[in-house]
Design an enzyme around this catalytic site. Structure first.
Site, PDB file in Angstrom:
ATOM      1  N   ASP A   1       2.180  -1.348   5.151  1.00 37.27           N
ATOM      2  CA  ASP A   1       1.459  -0.313   5.966  1.00 37.27           C
ATOM      3  C   ASP A   1       0.249  -0.166   5.517  1.00 37.27           C
ATOM      4  O   ASP A   1      -0.220   0.585   4.735  1.00 37.27           O
ATOM      5  CB  ASP A   1       2.445   1.121   5.411  1.00 37.27           C
TER       6      ASP A   1
ATOM      7  N   ASP B   1      -0.466   0.266  -5.333  1.00 42.09           N
ATOM      8  CA  ASP B   1      -1.795   0.800  -4.827  1.00 42.09           C
ATOM      9  C   ASP B   1      -2.986   0.826  -5.798  1.00 42.09           C
ATOM     10  O   ASP B   1      -2.925   0.662  -6.879  1.00 42.09           O
ATOM     11  CB  ASP B   1      -1.453   2.415  -4.619  1.00 42.09           C
TER      12      ASP B   1
ATOM     13  N   GLY C   1       6.504   7.758   0.431  1.00 40.13           N
ATOM     14  CA  GLY C   1       7.361   8.082   1.187  1.00 40.13           C
ATOM     15  C   GLY C   1       8.260   6.963   1.991  1.00 40.13           C
ATOM     16  O   GLY C   1       9.504   6.984   1.594  1.00 40.13           O
TER      17      GLY C   1
ATOM     18  N   CYS D   1       0.965  -1.254  -0.064  1.00 40.76           N
ATOM     19  CA  CYS D   1       0.009   0.108   0.078  1.00 40.76           C
ATOM     20  C   CYS D   1       0.962   1.247   0.135  1.00 40.76           C
ATOM     21  O   CYS D   1       1.040   1.975   1.083  1.00 40.76           O
ATOM     22  CB  CYS D   1      -0.911   0.131   1.180  1.00 40.76           C
ATOM     23  N   ALA D   2       1.445   1.514  -1.066  1.00 37.83           N
ATOM     24  CA  ALA D   2       2.774   2.308  -1.054  1.00 37.83           C
ATOM     25  C   ALA D   2       2.443   3.885  -1.284  1.00 37.83           C
ATOM     26  O   ALA D   2       3.228   4.829  -0.877  1.00 37.83           O
ATOM     27  CB  ALA D   2       3.470   1.892  -2.420  1.00 37.83           C
TER      28      ALA D   2
ATOM     29  N   CYS E   1      -0.490   3.563  11.540  1.00 37.25           N
ATOM     30  CA  CYS E   1      -0.771   5.064  12.124  1.00 37.25           C
ATOM     31  C   CYS E   1      -1.796   5.106  13.038  1.00 37.25           C
ATOM     32  O   CYS E   1      -2.524   6.186  13.121  1.00 37.25           O
ATOM     33  CB  CYS E   1      -0.638   6.206  11.195  1.00 37.25           C
TER      34      CYS E   1
END
Length: 604
Positions: A469, A341, A322, A317-318, A520
């Protein structure tokens, strides 16, 4: 008689209307310092708040909530080591920030490494001495092991702002959306789409106070602002969100348009913020290709993957790219990184970022993470090995399928029931008929007609390392001014999708490889519970040490939901292998979670 009653009713309504909107503004009698301040309270769904209070403890979660509503005190800049040195970037940043600073508030910094401390983050002045003066940007290099190419730019705040004129006249005001305010707190200015309401007779060049409207629950149960964009503020109690905006003033700025202009155009700079509650520098268009503004935990996640030159790596899931570019730089741009993605525009954005940074090993592809593993056809062990020995330039499909030439082909296999399963992910040379069917708009990349390459998935065991991620509830991002929409049900839904993505990652990494999982969010159901799921389902996985180890341990325990579902987190002894970044810790980062898995011989 009825006519008389109707006239009387109309008269009363007209009187009330005039009283409300055309009377002389009346200001609430309250302490101006209390009203015109920044003291937000993050509101949660009661069930979610109870869940987090159990996980962290009530006092700890209260501190987390307070930290989430405020920005970090510093910006983290990652240097592209393949283009320039860290010392050179420090000097450039100091010069550029100094150019935008006043003589009263100069920028200070050093290219001399400061003395070490526990966090590796230390602000220093030009003599190498720790510096904490307000009103200054302090530039310093990271001392975290392995992160010598990371620069910290320390801002200041919170500042107390005097919003009143010399004669104590209340300020003219602008109300901005919550998302706009969160960006302003991180150093942005106010742009036209973010403006919701404005005082009457605001002219270009006037100073205005900027406050934020946070979503409120409506009578229909939904969340919104409850007033029309373009509403006139009179400075009275009848103004939209008059009481709700108390303690939600984020600074002062100069209006770059008149009131009429603010609501006539669709884009452009609306308010130049020159007096902020939190003063953090903007890095917009600054040293493009040489630096990348990135949260510290995201940089640590790329390091935890420990990519090596020549390896084949998948970033599932690029977007926005970053971590992908950080991995490429760690590999010295040698090897291959598939940056996947499912969004066409986001894939083009990754491609653009890689080009800006001069990175050639990144291959952006349009691919849904839930469909990362392509369906396979069972063939014999020897047939699979023959295909693998063919140089990865053809797809061999015995008996019924034909040999198909491809531009690029990803080949690999794994064993199941005595058979080797083989498949391919090809970026095929499209036929003119196929190309004619594809029409893409300009999108955010402004690349008119440019097409993102698509992929149908990859073979099992195709990658040396996989970074997942995962899309998440994002409850660790800061500053965050609203969390009311999140429910226990929505948090559990996030976790279900993350497990499905992790199942794909497990199939794609080769034995002996590595998987890094990160989010996150502060939600243990998306973090520690995922680790528990992975270790219980896949016995060939084990938690691996991470370097550098910057953050604190994970959460041990479990939670019992009202419907009887038991969510188990980490067990004693496992907590030290993961990294949980706590927003209220000394590191002052976003909330973030990293787990690293080693992959042994598989038994799928």
């Amino acid at each position: 008689m009825r006519k008389g009653k109707g006239l009387l009713l109309k008269t009363v309504i007209r009187s009330l209307h005039n009283h409300t909107y055309h009377r002389k503004p009346h200001i609430l009698q309250m302490d101006p310092l209390e009203r015109y301040s920044y003291n937000p309270t993050l509101r949660w769904n009661p069930e979610v708040e109870k869940y987090f209070a159990q996980a962290y403890g009530a006092d700890h979660f209260a501190r987390i909530s307070k930290a989430l509503a405020r920005p970090s005190c510093y910006s983290c800049v990652r240097v592209n080591k393949l283009k320039c040195s860290c010392d050179a970037v420090v000097e450039k940043l100091l010069a550029m920030l100094q150019e935008n600073s006043s003589e009263e508030n100069p920028v200070v910094g050093t290219i001399i490494p400061p003395k070490s401390n526990d966090s590796g983050i230390r602000s220093v002045d030009s003599d190498g001495v720790a510096h904490a003066s307000l009103g200054k940007y302090v530039v310093s290099k990271s001392e975290i092991p392995g992160l010598d190419y990371v620069i910290f730019v320390k801002g200041s705040g919170p500042h107390t702002i005097d919003y009143f004129d010399k004669d104590s006249t209340p300020p003219k005001e602008v109300i901005v959306s919550r998302k706009c305010a969160e960006a302003v707190l991180r150093g942005a200015h106010v742009y036209v789409p973010g403006v919701l309401a404005c005082s009457a007779h605001v002219e270009k060049g006037e100073t205005v106070a900027v406050s934020v409207a946070v979503e409120q629950r409506g009578t229909d149960g939904g969340w919104g602002f409850g007033f029309t964009r373009g509403t006139v503020l009179h400075g009275s109690e009848a103004d939209p969100y008059h009481s709700e905006r108390s303690g939600l003033y984020i600074g002062q700025g100069t209006s770059m348009m008149s009131r009429a202009g603010l609501f006539r155009v669709s884009e452009g700079l609306a308010i130049d913020m020159d007096n902020r509650v939190y003063d953090l520098p903007s890095f917009h268009d600054m040293l493009e290709g040489e630096i990348f503004l990135q949260n510290l935990p995201s940089i640590v996640a790329a390091h935890a993957l420990d990519p090596q030159e020549g390896e084949r790596i998948l970033d599932m899931c690029a977007a926005p790219g970053g971590k992908t570019t950080a991995i490429a730089i760690l590999m010295k741009d040698k090897g291959e990184i598939i940056a996947a993605d499912r969004s066409h525009n986001k894939v083009l954005d990754i491609k653009k970022l890689a080009a800006e940074m001069g990175l050639k090993c990144i291959k952006p592809l349009k691919l849904d993470a839930l469909k990362s593993v392509q369906q396979v056809t069972s063939i014999s062990h020897q047939e699979a090995r023959n295909c693998m020995d063919n140089g990865s330039t053809q797809i061999l499909n015995l008996s019924t399928l034909q040999v198909k030439e491809t531009a690029t082909t990803a080949l690999g296999f794994h064993y199941a029931n005595g058979k080797a399963k083989i498949e391919s992910c090809t970026n095929e040379v499209e036929s003119p008929r196929r190309i004619g069917k594809l029409r893409n708009g300009p999108g955010k990349s402004n690349s008119v007609g440019e097409r993102a390459e698509s992929c149908k998935g990859f073979l099992p065991n195709s990658f040396d390392r996989v970074l997942l991620d995962a899309p998440c509830s994002a409850l660790g991002l800061r500053p965050r001014l609203f969390s009311g929409e999140d429910t226990l049900e929505s948090l559990r839904t996030h976790a279900k999708y993350q497990r499905r993505m992790f199942d794909q990652a497990v199939q794609l990494v080769r034995p002996g490889g590595v998987i890094v999982y990160s989010t996150c969010t502060i939600n243990p159901g998306e973090n520690e519970a995922l680790v528990r799921y992975a270790l219980d389902k896949y016995k060939f996985l084990s938690l691996a040490p991470q370097h550098p180890k910057v953050a604190g341990p994970g959460l041990v325990g479990k939670h019992l939901y009202p419907d009887g579902y038991e969510e188990e987190w980490l067990r004693p002894g496992e907590e030290s292998f993961v990294q949980r970044f706590d927003p209220c810790s000394q590191l002052d980062t976003i909330g973030f979670f990293i787990a690293k898995f080693s992959v042994d011989l598989k038994d799928l």
